[in-house]
Scaffold this motif. Structure first.
Motif, short mmCIF file in Angstrom:
data_model
loop_
_atom_site.label_atom_id
_atom_site.label_comp_id
_atom_site.label_asym_id
_atom_site.label_seq_id
_atom_site.Cartn_x
_atom_site.Cartn_y
_atom_site.Cartn_z
N GLY A 78 109.55 -10.96 -60.75
CA GLY A 78 110.04 -10.27 -59.56
C GLY A 78 111.52 -10.43 -59.32
O GLY A 78 111.99 -10.18 -58.21
N LYS A 79 112.28 -10.82 -60.32
CA LYS A 79 113.72 -10.99 -60.15
C LYS A 79 114.42 -9.67 -60.42
O LYS A 79 114.42 -9.16 -61.52
CB LYS A 79 114.27 -12.05 -61.11
N ILE A 80 115.00 -9.11 -59.38
CA ILE A 80 115.78 -7.89 -59.52
C ILE A 80 117.23 -8.28 -59.25
O ILE A 80 117.67 -8.34 -58.11
CB ILE A 80 115.31 -6.80 -58.53
N GLN A 81 117.93 -8.57 -60.31
CA GLN A 81 119.30 -9.04 -60.17
C GLN A 81 120.10 -8.51 -61.35
O GLN A 81 119.68 -8.58 -62.49
CB GLN A 81 119.34 -10.56 -60.17
N THR A 137 115.30 0.82 -58.39
CA THR A 137 115.81 -0.01 -59.48
C THR A 137 114.79 -0.08 -60.60
O THR A 137 115.13 0.10 -61.77
CB THR A 137 116.13 -1.43 -58.97
N VAL A 138 113.54 -0.33 -60.26
CA VAL A 138 112.49 -0.44 -61.27
C VAL A 138 112.28 0.90 -61.98
O VAL A 138 112.18 0.96 -63.21
CB VAL A 138 111.18 -0.95 -60.64
N LEU A 162 111.84 -8.83 -64.49
CA LEU A 162 111.63 -7.88 -63.41
C LEU A 162 110.15 -7.74 -63.05
O LEU A 162 109.78 -7.78 -61.88
CB LEU A 162 112.21 -6.51 -63.81
N ASN A 195 120.26 -1.17 -57.56
CA ASN A 195 120.22 -2.62 -57.36
C ASN A 195 121.26 -3.03 -56.32
O ASN A 195 120.99 -3.88 -55.47
CB ASN A 195 120.47 -3.33 -58.69
N LYS A 244 120.08 -2.37 -52.93
CA LYS A 244 118.86 -3.13 -52.63
C LYS A 244 117.64 -2.22 -52.53
O LYS A 244 116.73 -2.45 -51.76
CB LYS A 244 119.00 -3.95 -51.34
N TRP A 245 117.62 -1.15 -53.35
CA TRP A 245 116.48 -0.25 -53.43
C TRP A 245 115.63 -0.73 -54.60
O TRP A 245 115.81 -0.32 -55.74
CB TRP A 245 116.90 1.18 -53.64
N ASN A 246 114.67 -1.59 -54.33
CA ASN A 246 113.89 -2.23 -55.39
C ASN A 246 113.06 -1.24 -56.20
O ASN A 246 113.02 -1.34 -57.43
CB ASN A 246 113.00 -3.32 -54.80
#
Length: 120
Positions: free
Chosen positions: A94-97, A13-14, A90, A5, A8-10
């Motif tokens: 779509g919130k990756i925080q 992260t998922v 997520l 995260n 910024k590797w989405n």
């Protein structure tokens, strides 16, 4: 997950989040309550029946130990509900925080605010 995260590797992260949830479910929501706690509840009397531990010590600490194991199991279920809420955000929004990134002294963009040194 936190490192992915931060970088910024989405996708990473998922993927790491999903793997963490799967491992969490297997180990902390299945093995801990249904293997370890069950074993302590039903098989711990073998410890004093074989003479390893005095029966007075066993009876004195058994309730405390089972209370602590039950408490940590309940915490694992509570934390799992938090993971589900984060996963919902997520996947569907779509919130990756990372929720821990909002530190005191920073605004939502990550820019540090100037500290005021006013004296009254």
């Amino acid at each position: 997950s936190k490192l992915a995260n931060f970088m910024k590797w989405n996708i990473a992260t998922v993927v790491s989040f999903v793997l963490m949830v799967i491992i969490w479910v297997i180990t902390r929501m299945n093995i801990l309550p249904f293997v370890i706690v069950k074993s302590v509840w039903y098989e711990s009397h073998y410890v004093y029946s074989q003479g390893t531990v005095d029966i007075r010590c066993y009876k004195m600490y058994f309730g405390h130990f089972m209370g602590l194991l039950s408490g940590i199991t309940l915490l694992h279920y509570f934390w799992f509900t938090m993971f589900i809420k984060i996963g919902y955000e997520l996947i569907f929004k779509g919130k990756i925080q990372d929720l821990t990134e909002h530190k005191q002294g920073e605004n939502s963009n990550g820019v540090k605010k100037a500290l005021s040194c006013k004296q009254d």
